[in-house]
Design a protein around this motif. Sequence first.
Motif, PDB file in Angstrom:
ATOM      1  N   TYR A 364     -13.919  14.671  -0.851  1.00 42.33           N
ATOM      2  CA  TYR A 364     -13.656  15.900  -1.620  1.00 42.33           C
ATOM      3  C   TYR A 364     -12.508  16.697  -1.010  1.00 42.33           C
ATOM      4  N   GLN A 365     -12.481  16.747   0.339  1.00 42.63           N
ATOM      5  CA  GLN A 365     -11.401  17.496   1.015  1.00 42.63           C
ATOM      6  C   GLN A 365     -10.045  16.852   0.714  1.00 42.63           C
ATOM      7  N   THR A 366     -10.014  15.525   0.770  1.00 37.05           N
ATOM      8  CA  THR A 366      -8.757  14.806   0.528  1.00 37.05           C
ATOM      9  C   THR A 366      -8.259  15.052  -0.892  1.00 37.05           C
ATOM     10  N   ASN A 367      -9.210  15.135  -1.826  1.00 36.02           N
ATOM     11  CA  ASN A 367      -8.834  15.360  -3.224  1.00 36.02           C
ATOM     12  C   ASN A 367      -8.719  16.839  -3.591  1.00 36.02           C
ATOM     13  N   ASP A 369     -10.943  19.026  -3.826  1.00 40.12           N
ATOM     14  CA  ASP A 369     -11.998  19.466  -4.740  1.00 40.12           C
ATOM     15  C   ASP A 369     -12.826  20.552  -4.039  1.00 40.12           C
ATOM     16  N   ALA A 370     -12.276  21.744  -4.043  1.00 39.35           N
ATOM     17  CA  ALA A 370     -12.862  22.847  -3.269  1.00 39.35           C
ATOM     18  C   ALA A 370     -14.306  23.128  -3.664  1.00 39.35           C
ATOM     19  N   LEU A 371     -14.573  23.095  -4.952  1.00 39.81           N
ATOM     20  CA  LEU A 371     -15.924  23.413  -5.424  1.00 39.81           C
ATOM     21  C   LEU A 371     -16.953  22.415  -4.891  1.00 39.81           C
ATOM     22  N   MET A 372     -16.613  21.135  -4.956  1.00 40.76           N
ATOM     23  CA  MET A 372     -17.562  20.128  -4.481  1.00 40.76           C
ATOM     24  C   MET A 372     -17.661  20.099  -2.949  1.00 40.76           C
ATOM     25  N   CYS A 373     -16.585  20.488  -2.268  1.00 41.93           N
ATOM     26  CA  CYS A 373     -16.665  20.624  -0.804  1.00 41.93           C
ATOM     27  C   CYS A 373     -17.729  21.660  -0.474  1.00 41.93           C
ATOM     28  N   SER A 374     -17.599  22.798  -1.128  1.00 42.14           N
ATOM     29  CA  SER A 374     -18.530  23.893  -0.879  1.00 42.14           C
ATOM     30  C   SER A 374     -19.954  23.492  -1.262  1.00 42.14           C
ATOM     31  N   ASN A 375     -20.088  22.808  -2.424  1.00 40.01           N
ATOM     32  CA  ASN A 375     -21.428  22.391  -2.859  1.00 40.01           C
ATOM     33  C   ASN A 375     -22.054  21.373  -1.910  1.00 40.01           C
TER      34      ASN A 375
END
Length: 430
Positions: A364-367, A369-375
């Motif tokens: 998620y970090q590489t992509n 995808d801030a929302l999914m990182c947090s989730n």
Amino acid sequence: MTQRIDKSLIAEENAKLESYLKEDYQALGNQLARKNINIDDITAKAEEFQIAVPSWGTGTGGTRFARFPGEGEPRNIWEKIEDSAVINDLSHCTERVSPHFPWDKVDDFSELKQTSDSLNLKWDSINSNTFQDQPGQEHSYKYGSLANTSAAARDLAIQHNLDCIEWGKELGSKTLTVWVGDGSNHPGQQHFQSAFERYLESMKSIYAGLPSDWELHIEHKMFEPAFYSTIIQDWGSNILAAMELGPQAKSLVDLGHHAPNVNIEMIVSRLIQFKKLGGFHFNDSKYGDDDLDSGSLHPYQQFLIFNELVDAEYRGQEGFKPNYMLDQSHNVTDPIESLMNSAASVQRSYIAALLVNRPQLTEYQTNNDALMCSNTLKNAFNTDISPILAMARFRKGGAIDPIATYRKANYRGIVGKLRPSSGGNGSGIV
Ligand code: RM4
Ligand code: MN
Ligand code: MN
């Protein structure tokens, strides 16, 4: 006479809860299995987890205004370790005690070691105290200790730290933690650079007396007792001092010693990166160095710190072995209850951080995808891992419900009779 919690009482209390615990554990096990996590592997980690109890935390704390002594509070180190043994017998994650000298100084350290052995306790980091004068002290610390403008006062403070190392050797400790109150209350009162130079010179003499298998931990604190400037006020000065001294010197992070809203987990990451993370003093705070119970206000922050620690463990970061210790002041609760709760709270953060799906998070970090990182983090944090903590205690012979068992034992009522108040301040106002 040593007052311990009767093992049969622990067994009796556990028997009432055992079947519920097994049901809850099974349910959580099923939930984790869906994420490919084996609950027993995690419980084994919880069983390994250890956090040290500060000797001074077993007494009642106070504020600048007053201290209200607690019933049956320990009057000396012998009674403090009795209380620490109770905490460990019920919690089974606090087998080490961190002493504070000269508060805990005794004439015969081998006797103290024998007693702690008989209580199944070990000794954690030694804390030196040059932030107050002792009766009859020849050179005062009023204007500082290791950074005092007087060489005689500095020498006294250096010698005290060297003595702490000797006492620590007898107890089997491997770390010295230095926190000083040195600083200034008025702009212009102290020459910043000269004061820091004096501090570093003094610390070099202490570092020179350190056995090769010991570490020297430096604790920073933004303010108090000095209210304008403090010599090691933040992690910047801390790491500079640790780098100047050498590889055995590391920084210690006390959660209450930063400016409000500081990103402590990021400081932790930086210290890990540069092999300078020595350890922690866990507590919680709303305004400053409040010394509130760990995780009582900011459990997510505590989790985020453990997210960094578990990440380092996961990556196999070289030389990573920080000391975990509580540093709290209990003014309105029974210190034994607060310390048991707090140890479990820190252990909870550790276990929850183990549940973070790290390969997934990296993706998620590489992509971006801030929302999914947090989730991903929130998912782990929101998992109620209470059955894991209870099972870890149960498997090690501790209490499924430490607070209820402790209250049932009426330990406080018993020691209340055995330890009439000396009327003094005990460890002082911490
Ligand atoms: C300080 C600091 C030190 C502790 C003293 C009692 O604020 O946190 O770690 O030794 O309090
Ligand atoms: Mn501290
Ligand atoms: Mn503090």
